[in-house]
Structure formats: C-alpha cells, structure tokens
Design a protein around this motif. Structure first.
Motif, short mmCIF file in Angstrom:
data_model
loop_
_atom_site.label_atom_id
_atom_site.label_comp_id
_atom_site.label_asym_id
_atom_site.label_seq_id
_atom_site.Cartn_x
_atom_site.Cartn_y
_atom_site.Cartn_z
N VAL A 204 0.79 -1.23 0.00
CA VAL A 204 0.00 0.00 0.00
C VAL A 204 0.83 1.29 0.00
O VAL A 204 0.60 2.17 -0.82
N ILE A 205 1.78 1.43 0.92
CA ILE A 205 2.49 2.70 1.00
C ILE A 205 3.46 2.87 -0.17
O ILE A 205 3.58 3.96 -0.74
N ILE A 206 4.15 1.80 -0.55
CA ILE A 206 5.07 1.90 -1.69
C ILE A 206 4.31 2.24 -2.97
O ILE A 206 4.77 3.03 -3.80
N PHE A 207 3.11 1.67 -3.12
CA PHE A 207 2.31 1.99 -4.29
C PHE A 207 1.93 3.46 -4.29
O PHE A 207 2.01 4.15 -5.32
N GLY A 208 1.53 3.99 -3.12
CA GLY A 208 1.19 5.40 -3.03
C GLY A 208 2.38 6.30 -3.35
O GLY A 208 2.24 7.30 -4.06
N ILE A 209 3.56 5.94 -2.84
CA ILE A 209 4.76 6.74 -3.11
C ILE A 209 5.15 6.64 -4.58
O ILE A 209 5.59 7.63 -5.18
N ALA A 210 4.99 5.47 -5.19
CA ALA A 210 5.30 5.31 -6.60
C ALA A 210 4.38 6.18 -7.47
O ALA A 210 4.83 6.79 -8.45
N GLN B 25 8.69 6.85 5.45
CA GLN B 25 9.24 6.13 4.30
C GLN B 25 10.18 7.00 3.47
O GLN B 25 10.94 6.50 2.64
N LEU B 26 10.14 8.32 3.69
CA LEU B 26 10.94 9.22 2.86
C LEU B 26 12.42 9.18 3.21
O LEU B 26 13.26 9.55 2.38
N TRP B 27 12.77 8.72 4.43
CA TRP B 27 14.18 8.69 4.80
C TRP B 27 15.00 7.88 3.80
O TRP B 27 16.13 8.23 3.46
N ALA B 28 14.45 6.76 3.34
CA ALA B 28 15.19 5.89 2.44
C ALA B 28 15.57 6.60 1.14
O ALA B 28 16.66 6.39 0.59
N PHE B 29 14.69 7.49 0.66
CA PHE B 29 14.94 8.13 -0.63
C PHE B 29 16.00 9.24 -0.54
O PHE B 29 16.50 9.69 -1.56
N LEU B 30 16.35 9.64 0.67
CA LEU B 30 17.46 10.57 0.82
C LEU B 30 18.77 9.92 0.40
O LEU B 30 19.74 10.60 0.04
N LEU B 31 18.83 8.61 0.45
CA LEU B 31 20.00 7.86 -0.02
C LEU B 31 19.81 7.37 -1.45
O LEU B 31 20.74 7.39 -2.26
N ILE B 32 18.59 6.96 -1.77
CA ILE B 32 18.32 6.37 -3.09
C ILE B 32 18.51 7.39 -4.21
O ILE B 32 19.13 7.09 -5.25
N ILE B 33 17.97 8.60 -4.06
CA ILE B 33 18.04 9.59 -5.14
C ILE B 33 19.47 10.00 -5.45
O ILE B 33 19.86 10.06 -6.63
N PRO B 34 20.34 10.28 -4.46
CA PRO B 34 21.74 10.57 -4.80
C PRO B 34 22.43 9.40 -5.50
O PRO B 34 23.23 9.60 -6.42
N GLY B 35 22.12 8.17 -5.09
CA GLY B 35 22.70 7.01 -5.77
C GLY B 35 22.28 6.95 -7.22
O GLY B 35 23.10 6.70 -8.12
N ILE C 194 5.40 -7.97 -8.75
CA ILE C 194 4.86 -6.74 -8.16
C ILE C 194 5.79 -5.56 -8.42
O ILE C 194 5.35 -4.45 -8.71
N ALA C 195 7.10 -5.82 -8.33
CA ALA C 195 8.07 -4.75 -8.56
C ALA C 195 8.00 -4.24 -9.99
O ALA C 195 8.05 -3.03 -10.24
N LEU C 196 7.91 -5.16 -10.95
CA LEU C 196 7.91 -4.76 -12.37
C LEU C 196 6.59 -4.14 -12.79
O LEU C 196 6.56 -3.20 -13.59
N ILE D 141 15.43 -0.75 -10.56
CA ILE D 141 16.13 -1.18 -9.35
C ILE D 141 15.51 -0.54 -8.11
O ILE D 141 15.37 -1.20 -7.07
N VAL D 142 15.12 0.73 -8.19
CA VAL D 142 14.45 1.37 -7.05
C VAL D 142 13.13 0.66 -6.76
O VAL D 142 12.77 0.46 -5.59
N ALA D 143 12.42 0.26 -7.79
CA ALA D 143 11.17 -0.49 -7.58
C ALA D 143 11.44 -1.82 -6.88
O ALA D 143 10.72 -2.21 -5.94
N ILE D 144 12.49 -2.53 -7.30
CA ILE D 144 12.81 -3.82 -6.66
C ILE D 144 13.24 -3.61 -5.21
O ILE D 144 12.80 -4.34 -4.31
N ILE D 145 14.10 -2.61 -4.98
CA ILE D 145 14.52 -2.32 -3.60
C ILE D 145 13.31 -2.00 -2.73
O ILE D 145 13.17 -2.52 -1.62
N SER D 146 12.42 -1.17 -3.23
CA SER D 146 11.24 -0.77 -2.46
C SER D 146 10.33 -1.95 -2.18
O SER D 146 9.83 -2.11 -1.06
N CYS D 147 10.11 -2.78 -3.18
CA CYS D 147 9.15 -3.87 -3.04
C CYS D 147 9.69 -5.06 -2.25
O CYS D 147 8.91 -5.85 -1.72
N THR D 148 11.00 -5.20 -2.17
CA THR D 148 11.56 -6.30 -1.38
C THR D 148 11.73 -5.92 0.09
O THR D 148 12.05 -6.76 0.91
#
Length: 625
Positions: free
Chosen positions: A405-411, A576-586, A498-500, A611-618
């Motif tokens: 639910v939350i990952i889908f909303g953020i996506a 959930q936004l903390w993770a994207f502070l690292l993901i976006i610079p990467g 689900i990730a794809l 890859i961000v979708a796979i990381i988020s969904c796993t």
C-alpha cells in the motif's frame, strides 16, 4: 575511448572486489568468527502459512547444554534484515536467535490481512517462531524471550496472549521496542495497537514474565495519549503524569496512591511465586532509528542478560553489528559501481557499440536565462511535490489494486512528480531552449527506435547481471547489501512481478525524467565547471521536496514535542521518505556516469527506475488482494 575502456574494466574489478569483501566480511561478523552457525529456515506453520527466518546457533548450544533463545521480529514494511543488530549481538553472547520474516514480509508467504488464516491483524509470526524454537534440542524451553520493533512488538503482545492460554507457557521475557505494552483490559489496546490512555481496568497480562519497553522519546507512532482536557500528547510526553506508565512499572496495579517509579530503573516484584522485572528505556531517538541504534542494543543486551542470563556475557557497550552494517554499505557501493562499470563495458561489444558516445560528454557553459529557467522549474517541481505528497500517497494506498500500500502510493506520487518535471522541460525548451539552439537529438532526448530498443535490452541485461551478484551473496554468505532501511536483497517470483508491474512503470516515469533533466537539459557548469559540482546542485534540487517535508514534520516534532501531520497515517508516509534521501543521490551518480559515456539519458533512467522499484518492493509488506 581506449582509456575509458581501461577505466571501466578497472572499476568492474574494484566493484566485484568490494562486493566480495562485503559478503565475506558480513559472514565473518554474523558468525562471530565461526562461533555461530547461521541458517536460513523455512517451515509450514500450524496455521497454514509458510514462514522464513534466519537461525543463529552459537557453538556453545547443544542438546547437553541447551541455551536460552530469543525470537526477534521486525516491524511493518520491513524484514528480518532490520533485526541484524539483535541477531549479531545476542548470538555472540550465547543465545540461540531466530530472526523472522513476518507473514507478508521478506521470504515468508504473502499475508492475508482480511482473512481468517491467522495472518491478518493478529500478527502471529512471533508465537509461531516461539513454538518452533521450543522444539529444538539445543534450546532451553524454560528460557525463551521475544522482542519486536513496532508491529513486531504487537506480535510479541499477541504471542503472550496466546501463551497465557497454554498449559505450560513458553515465553519467559518480553522486550517491546517502539510499541506500547498492554496496560488495561480495554480490547482496543490489545497488542498495543491503540495509544496508551485508552481507558479500562489495569491488568498484568504478562504475569511473572520479565518485561521491558524501549520507548523512544520521539516515536512517531506510539507512546501517545490524550489527557483529561482532550489535548493530544505525543511520545515526548509519554512519562509525564502517565498512569499507564506507572501501572506498568507497578506490575499492572492501579497506581493511585503508589510511589512514583521512573524510566531507566529496573523494578522487581514477586508475582505468582516468581520474581519478575519491569523496566522502561527512554532513548532520545525516532521510531525507525531504534533498530539501528547502539543505545537500543545496549538496552536489549542488558535486558535479556537480566531476564534469561547470558551464556557468554560481554559488556553491553561492546558491539560489532556496526561493522556488519559498514560492510553491507561497502557491498552497496560495489553494487552501484558494478552497474556503471558493467554497462560501460557492454558498450564496447559489437551489439551495443552504437549506444556509446563518440567521446565523453562534458558540461556546457551556463547562461543567465538558462539558470532562471532552472530555478523556476525547480521551484514549481518542489512546490508540487510538497503539496501533493500526502493526498496522492493516501489516495494510492486506498486503491484496491495496491498489494504494497504505502510503496504503491509513493510510486504514484513519484510518477506525478516525474510528469511535472517533463512538463517543465517541455515549457523551458519551448520558450528558451529552442531559441538557444538546444539540439534534442544531440543531447539524447530524441533517438531512433532501434537505438531505444537496444537501450531497453541493455538496461535489462545490466539489471539481471547486477542482481545475480546479490543472489550470489545471499546463497553463499547469507548476506545482502544495505544500510539502515535501504536494502538490496533477493526476491521471489511474486515480488519481482509486483516490482515490475506496476511499481517499476511508475518509478521509471520519475527516474527517466530525473535522468533527462539532470543530463540532457542541465549538464552544464551550474555549480562550477566540474561535473560533480553540477550533479550535486541538481541532486539537492531533486531532494528539496523530501528535505522540506521531513524538516517540517521532524523539525517541528523535535522543537515542540508535537507532530504537525498525523491525520490519515501521515506519520507512516513521512517515515518512508528517509530511504529516498540515499536512493536519489545514488540514482543521480548512476545517471551522470552513464550519460557521460553514452549521451543517452534513458539507459540510466530505466536501470535506476527498475532497481528502485525492486529495492522498495523487497523491503516492505505485501498483502493478498
């Protein structure tokens, strides 16, 4: 280009070396230099759902010398990897540890939250793991403890409720991390789902068990109540005139007229002829930091040593799990380097040679008008991202097709932000770029279909080969590549599906737009003549909505003791936004490095989006629809 080829091969070797060092080092740490055996276990539970866990068995535990044991559980939207600190530190002190994947998380079966098979809101994972542990010959069934973070703590509370109905209870000690205890007989507080202060008669549900609470001072979700005047009191006020706290420390008695008791002190009392203990730890940290905290780990070590006895006592300040996390991070860096190096090497093959740029792309000079358009575009995108975040995520969470639910909303939110970015690029090109002589074909925005097809094919190959390294690390060393709540880990067929679809399609809208914006439109000398300075400025611009949202939520919380956004699970969304502070610079690094050798923004955009979708969904919770 020969020089580039040599650099790519060297980077490929370094990336493989970093991942190898990471997985071997992680294995060495989590096995305590060979003194702890780590196994992946999977079993079909008595409620008809398969559960996965990592089992840590110290070499001192045997049928002749059974050891105390602890079940550890992650919280909602996480997996067993988030319990690494507990797993490493407790097992090296001689405890058998079972770190579980709750149903719907990690490698356990998908949760049926609406069903009656026990995997719904009853959070049965801990109780099932306790039963499984108790059957092991090298476990002392008289000394089994449970600990869980957030939802894992709820699962601990439900496990105690179930254990109370057993003729011979199995659970001896309970440590709740970032979750309330059951203070009263009010059914709304069962499992700690509701805040404290919900009313009812005080009870001692835990009996003679030793019980502790790690109550973080800035917990976003729990340790709340409403006072007599109707004022909402968040976690910073948890200890202030809270009769629930006092009742807990007085072993379930009505605290009226009793002496005041305090956090960070352990209290003992004889209950049903046995000595029991109660304690509340109160570290100054937020909810998601508590499973990545030395202070919380000190509390965990000291609590279970008091409750169960440590077969191999080690001072609580001596912790090595941070080394494991550092090595996991080394592997993550190696993984990102591998993506860049492998893709660059593939450009040297006949199949993909036409995707390579004739020479490395360099930054162009900036003009005042161009800088103005960049500032305006950034402002529009930032404001859109800030003001649409909560309503879009909540809307997405409520759609019946949302399996996560939350990952889908953020996506969904990310995709809309990507569309706004595309619109701003179109407007800037229409009213500035075209007149300034910007060539969309030269900058890679326009390309023949054949070249686009090869771009997609190369992206798929890079993703598949890169993730083969992750599966290799997991198979041989039970290791993955992670830091805090960002984990690059294995997946099964269902999670990949689900990730794809739909998540990768949504995330790609954002990350392709991000790559095109950073490179085709803004690879210039904004920030200086060096590429890294330009990329830093662009990355900070992309992070602005997240920085503003987190600063507004957490800055206000730290200063006033109250969260400004709490309605409609806002605090869960913000966390959930903390993770994207690292993901976006990467993603930004991958984008720039690949664009410089291809002049093709889509290659990196597709790779990072998937890859961000796979990381988020796993790394989240999946439900049956």
């Amino acid at each position: 280009m020969e020089k580039l080829k040599k650099k790519a091969k060297m980077m490929l070797c370094v990336s493989l070396a970093l991942m190898l060092i990471s997985m071997l080092g992680v294995s060495l740490v989590q096995t305590d230099g060979g003194h702890v055996t780590v196994k992946r276990v999977y079993w079909e539970t008595e409620i008809g759902i398969g559960m996965s866990a990592n089992l840590y068995i110290p070499d001192t535990a045997s049928a002749e010398n059974p050891a105390p044991a602890v079940v550890t559980s992650h919280g909602y939207l996480n997996n067993k990897g988030m319990q690494d600190s507990n797993s490493v530190e407790l097992s090296r002190r001689g405890y058998v540890v079972m770190a579980i994947d709750q149903p719907g998380s990690g490698e356990s079966d998908t949760a049926d939250y609406a069903g009656e098979n026990g995997t719904g809101m009853n959070f049965v994972g801990v109780s099932q793991a306790v039963k499984q542990l108790s059957r092991l010959p090298y476990v002392d069934a008289e000394r089994i403890g449970v600990t869980g973070h957030s939802m894992g703590g709820m699962s601990c509370n439900f496990a105690v409720m179930e254990d109370n109905a057993n003729e011979k209870p199995l659970i001896s000690a309970v440590l709740l991390n970032c979750i309330d205890a059951v203070y009263t007989d009010n059914p709304n507080t069962i499992g700690g789902i509701a805040a404290s202060g919900a009313g009812g008669n005080y009870v001692n549900m835990y009996g003679s068990r030793d019980v502790g609470i790690i109550a973080c001072k800035y917990d976003e979700f729990f340790h709340k109540r409403t006072d007599a005047s109707g004022q909402r009191l968040d976690a910073p006020h948890y200890l202030e005139n809270n009769s629930d706290v006092q009742s807990f420390l007085h072993f379930g008695q009505d605290p009226t007229g009793l002496e005041e008791r305090y956090a960070e002190q352990m209290y003992h009392e004889t209950i049903d002829g046995e000595e029991a203990a109660r304690i509340i730890y109160y570290p100054s940290q937020i909810h998601p930091w508590s499973h990545f905290s030395k202070r919380s780990e000190v509390a965990t070590i000291e609590f279970f040593e008091e409750a169960l006895g440590a077969p191999n006592p080690i001072v609580s300040s001596s912790q090595i799990w941070q080394l494991k996390e550092a090595l996991n991070l080394v592997g993550m860096i190696g993984f990102v380097m591998f993506i860049i190096a492998f893709a660059t090497c593939m450009l040297q093959t006949p199949m993909f040679a036409e995707l390579a740029a004739a020479e490395p792309v360099t930054a162009v000079k900036t003009e005042k008008k161009g800088i103005l358009w960049f500032v305006v575009s950034t402002l529009v995108s930032t404001l859109f991202g800030v003001f649409t975040f909560q309503p879009v995520v909540e809307w997405g969470k409520g759609l019946p097709c949302a399996e996560q639910v939350i990952i889908f909303g953020i996506a969904l939110w990310a995709a809309l932000c990507g569309l706004v970015s595309i619109l701003m690029m179109y407007v800037s090109y229409r009213f500035y770029g075209k007149e300034a002589g910007v060539d969309l074909e030269d900058r890679g925005v326009k390309m023949p279909l054949k070249k686009l097809g090869k771009t997609i094919l190369l992206a798929v190959i890079v993703i598949a080969v890169s993730y083969s390294c992750v599966f290799f690390a997991d198979y041989f060393c039970l290791a993955d590549f992670r830091i805090w709540n960002v984990g690059i880990k294995i997946f099964n067929a269902n999670i990949l599906r689900i990730a794809l679809f739909p998540h990768a399609l949504l995330f790609m809208v954002f990350y392709i737009a991000f790559s095109v914006s950073n490179n085709s439109f803004n690879f210039n000398q904004l920030g200086g003549k060096y590429s890294w300075a330009n990329n830093l400025v662009l990355t900070l611009a992309a992070l602005l909505p997240l920085i503003i949202l987190l600063a507004a939520q957490y800055g206000t919380y730290f200063i006033t003791g109250y969260q400004p956004f709490v309605d409609n699970s806002a605090n869960m969304n913000f966390a959930q936004l903390w993770a994207f502070l690292l993901i976006i610079p990467g993603a930004s690094v991958v984008d720039r490095m690949l664009y410089k050798v291809t002049k093709n923004p889509y290659l990196a955009g597709i790779i990072t989006g998937v890859i961000v979708a796979i990381i988020s969904c796993t790394n989240t919770t999946t439900r049956l629809l």
